[in-house]
Enzyme design. Structure first.
Site, PDB file in Angstrom:
ATOM      1  N   GLU A   1       6.102 -24.202 -26.856  1.00 19.70           N
ATOM      2  CA  GLU A   1       7.227 -23.821 -25.986  1.00 19.70           C
ATOM      3  C   GLU A   1       8.238 -22.964 -26.747  1.00 19.70           C
ATOM      4  O   GLU A   1       9.000 -22.220 -26.143  1.00 19.70           O
ATOM      5  CB  GLU A   1       7.981 -25.064 -25.471  1.00 19.70           C
ATOM      6  CG  GLU A   1       7.151 -26.076 -24.751  1.00 19.70           C
ATOM      7  CD  GLU A   1       6.577 -27.136 -25.696  1.00 19.70           C
ATOM      8  OE1 GLU A   1       5.960 -26.770 -26.711  1.00 19.70           O
ATOM      9  OE2 GLU A   1       6.747 -28.324 -25.406  1.00 19.70           O
TER      10      GLU A   1
ATOM     11  N   SER B   1       1.067 -31.027 -35.236  1.00 17.97           N
ATOM     12  CA  SER B   1       1.431 -32.132 -36.132  1.00 17.97           C
ATOM     13  C   SER B   1       0.375 -33.243 -36.058  1.00 17.97           C
ATOM     14  O   SER B   1      -0.354 -33.365 -35.072  1.00 17.97           O
ATOM     15  CB  SER B   1       2.797 -32.671 -35.729  1.00 17.97           C
ATOM     16  OG  SER B   1       2.743 -33.081 -34.375  1.00 17.97           O
TER      17      SER B   1
ATOM     18  N   PHE C   1       4.137 -23.854 -33.140  1.00 20.39           N
ATOM     19  CA  PHE C   1       5.142 -22.790 -33.158  1.00 20.39           C
ATOM     20  C   PHE C   1       5.045 -21.916 -34.401  1.00 20.39           C
ATOM     21  O   PHE C   1       5.508 -20.777 -34.408  1.00 20.39           O
ATOM     22  CB  PHE C   1       6.561 -23.396 -33.070  1.00 20.39           C
ATOM     23  CG  PHE C   1       7.064 -23.961 -34.374  1.00 20.39           C
ATOM     24  CD1 PHE C   1       7.647 -23.125 -35.324  1.00 20.39           C
ATOM     25  CD2 PHE C   1       6.943 -25.313 -34.673  1.00 20.39           C
ATOM     26  CE1 PHE C   1       8.088 -23.630 -36.542  1.00 20.39           C
ATOM     27  CE2 PHE C   1       7.377 -25.824 -35.881  1.00 20.39           C
ATOM     28  CZ  PHE C   1       7.950 -24.981 -36.819  1.00 20.39           C
TER      29      PHE C   1
ATOM     30  N   LYS D   1      -2.538 -22.622 -24.415  1.00 20.08           N
ATOM     31  CA  LYS D   1      -1.271 -23.336 -24.188  1.00 20.08           C
ATOM     32  C   LYS D   1      -0.472 -23.243 -25.487  1.00 20.08           C
ATOM     33  O   LYS D   1      -0.648 -24.035 -26.398  1.00 20.08           O
ATOM     34  CB  LYS D   1      -1.563 -24.794 -23.825  1.00 20.08           C
ATOM     35  CG  LYS D   1      -0.509 -25.476 -22.964  1.00 20.08           C
ATOM     36  CD  LYS D   1       0.898 -25.456 -23.510  1.00 20.08           C
ATOM     37  CE  LYS D   1       1.125 -26.402 -24.666  1.00 20.08           C
ATOM     38  NZ  LYS D   1       2.455 -26.205 -25.333  1.00 20.08           N
TER      39      LYS D   1
ATOM     40  N   CYS E   1       1.605 -24.691 -42.701  1.00 22.37           N
ATOM     41  CA  CYS E   1       0.800 -25.888 -42.965  1.00 22.37           C
ATOM     42  C   CYS E   1       0.173 -25.815 -44.351  1.00 22.37           C
ATOM     43  O   CYS E   1      -0.324 -26.807 -44.859  1.00 22.37           O
ATOM     44  CB  CYS E   1      -0.285 -26.033 -41.921  1.00 22.37           C
ATOM     45  SG  CYS E   1      -1.384 -24.628 -41.911  1.00 22.37           S
TER      46      CYS E   1
ATOM     47  N   GLU F   1       5.883 -35.333 -44.010  1.00 25.72           N
ATOM     48  CA  GLU F   1       5.749 -33.875 -44.019  1.00 25.72           C
ATOM     49  C   GLU F   1       7.130 -33.311 -43.716  1.00 25.72           C
ATOM     50  O   GLU F   1       7.703 -33.613 -42.670  1.00 25.72           O
ATOM     51  CB  GLU F   1       4.759 -33.413 -42.942  1.00 25.72           C
ATOM     52  CG  GLU F   1       4.624 -31.895 -42.911  1.00 25.72           C
ATOM     53  CD  GLU F   1       3.700 -31.378 -41.813  1.00 25.72           C
ATOM     54  OE1 GLU F   1       3.612 -32.001 -40.734  1.00 25.72           O
ATOM     55  OE2 GLU F   1       3.088 -30.320 -42.031  1.00 25.72           O
TER      56      GLU F   1
END
Ligand code: NAD
Length: 494
Positions: free
Chosen positions: A176, A226, A149, A173, A281, A380
């Site tokens: 969401e 992740s 995301f 893909k 990240c 994290e």
């Protein structure tokens, strides 16, 4: 009126409506759209569409592919404000930050526009007597790109642009949470002249990804997300015989040496820790203060935090937007509480900050005296939380970083060249900054961490990406020579 986010298969919108997922604006917490989760048939149709389109696309001249890249660049550049608004609405980051993400994504489009160079093979004349050898690069076929995301446009642009430039057909893909930017990019590719079917998008979660991994027509998987998911996708894809690169999470440390420019280091800690609400990240999440500068550094960071405004991403007065979901907010605030319980010092507590009433906001948080055994250090956080670990020496700082299971990015702040060189040599991390807090490589290099931050051996975008999305084939050629004996049972040596 809420809009539907369709799957796009062969250029057509596919809108199964029996399983819709709300898409929320994190700045308000309200749904502004719904995505159509792809059912098994839609996913299978997308794979068929890509498989069919692949044959034609790999035959398309490199000149034509290059033209698509230039057109795409032009479309994105000329409408980047529109794309930034799309990103901000679904992700929550500020419009400036969204514009920055688009610019970094465009770097890879520009790199891919040089595909003539990147697809060039090698040739060796007279490798043996009368024999020439060449190596050519060919696309792998249908590839799947699964994206997180936090960079709704940049990460898709890292993956799909290179895969397409190299002659593959793609099924994207996206997360969401951020499907609109993904669809925007797919439509931009079509507008740029990409034939239907070469790039398809399917929406959904694990079930969709599993189907993509298990279908034998899909030859390669690129993943960013992740660590637990990256690890399982790597194993699952490998078991299914696929080429896979899976980039995972991070815990990025920034060492501040006693000789560093503390004003600059504090500025960098703020921008690298709280930009995009820490949901990068490559965000800095741990400041490692070496020696006796810790008090002064903490004070400088804290005074800057006091000036930050947290608010809706679309509000130009905001420095920092919300985090992505209510669940993310409660996970982050839970970790802040755990630090308090574990005896760390909450210098700035983002839970007490001046925040909008609605939406998923956490204020910038600074936690001092964090130790490696605390949960807030081990996990994290992926939120606007900076931890400070105090150490006595450079060696101790290096040891701390090298002991961490994550190894995406890191930085050292110093004025001393020898310290910097030592750091660069000894640190076991994939991307290193010297007085640069977020050392994301420019487009001509590739991006990737080490250890639990990357599963697989190929980094993303840039030259390594062209390797990932191509197979090398070596052709050995000899033309008939009437004067030579044709039969020899010996192993050819010259
Ligand atoms: P995530 O792992 O939850 O989701 C990533 C993608 O995987 C999404 O498309 C999601 O739908 C899908 N997914 C989720 N669970 C799945 C499962 N069990 N099986 C198959 N697919 C699944 O990650 P996120 O929350 O979207 O993104 C944040 C994470 O991504 C952070 O950990 C961050 O560090 C990481 N990240 C890493 C990089 C990098 O380059 N290393 C870059 C950006 C983000």
């Amino acid at each position: 009126m809420n809009s539907l986010v369709p799957n796009i298969v062969s250029g057509n919108k596919v809108e199964p409506q029996d399983s819709l997922i709300d898409v929320l604006n994190p700045s308000t917490g309200e749904a502004f759209g719904q995505l159509c989760r792809a059912d098994r048939q839609a996913v299978s149709d997308a794979i068929s569409a890509a498989d069919d389109a692949f044959g034609q696309w790999r035959q398309t001249s490199l000149a034509k592919r290059t033209e698509v890249m230039f057109n795409l660049r032009q479309i994105i550049r000329s409408r980047s404000d529109e794309l930034a608004a799309v990103i901000t609405r679904e992700h929550g980051k500020t419009l400036d930050d969204a514009a920055g993400e688009i610019a970094r994504g465009l770097e890879n489009v520009e790199f891919c526009a040089g595909l003539l160079n990147h697809m060039k093979g090698e040739f060796l004349e007279q490798a043996a007597t009368g024999i020439d050898v060449k190596q050519i690069k060919q696309p792998v076929g249908v590839v799947s790109c699964v994206t997180p995301f936090n960079f709704p446009a940049m990460v898709p642009l890292w993956m799909i642009t290179t895969a397409i430039a190299a002659g593959n057909a793609v099924i994207l893909k996206p997360s969401e949470h951020t499907p609109y930017a993904a669809n925007w990019i797919v439509e931009a590719f079509h507008e740029a002249g990409l034939p239907p079917g070469v790039l398809n998008v399917v929406h959904g979660g694990k079930e969709v990804v599993d189907q993509l991994i298990e279908d034998p027509r899909v030859k390669a998987i690129s993943f960013v997300g992740s660590t637990p998911v990256a690890k399982s996708i790597y194993a699952n894809a490998a078991q299914n015989g696929k080429r896979v690169q899976a980039l995972g999470g991070a815990k990025n440390h920034m060492i501040v040496m006693p000789d560093a420019d503390l004003e600059a280091a504090a500025d960098c800690a703020i921008s690298a820790g709280f930009g995009s609400a820490g949901e990068r990240c490559m965000a800095i999440s741990v400041v490692v203060a070496v020696g006796n500068i810790a008090d002064e550094l903490v004070e400088k960071i804290a005074s800057r935090i006091g000036k930050l405004k947290t608010g809706a991403g679309a509000d130009s007065a905001s420095d920092m937007g919300p985090v992505i979901t209510a669940e993310a907010k409660s996970r982050i605030t839970g970790l802040i509480q755990s630090a308090d319980d574990d005896g760390a010092a909450l210098v700035c507590d983002g839970r007490q900050a001046d925040l909008p009433d609605q939406g998923f906001f956490v204020g910038p948080t600074l936690i001092d005296n964090v130790t490696p055994t605390m949960e807030v250090y081990k996990q994290e956080i992926f939120g606007p939380v900076l931890c400070v670990v105090r150490v006595d020496s450079f060696d101790e700082a290096v040891e701390l970083i090298n002991s961490n299971r994550f190894a995406n990015g890191t930085a050292v702040f110093t004025r001393d060249g020898q310290t910097a060189r030592e750091f660069e040599f000894r640190i076991e991390v994939g991307m290193v900054g010297i007085n640069v807090p977020i050392p994301v490589p420019i487009g001509a290099f590739s991006f990737g961490g080490w250890k639990d931050s990357l599963f697989g051996d190929t980094h993303m975008y840039g030259p390594e990406s062209f390797n990932f999305y191509t197979r090398r084939k070596v052709v050995t050629t000899k033309w008939p020579n009437a004067n030579e004996t044709q039969i020899s049972l010996g192993f050819p040596t010259n």
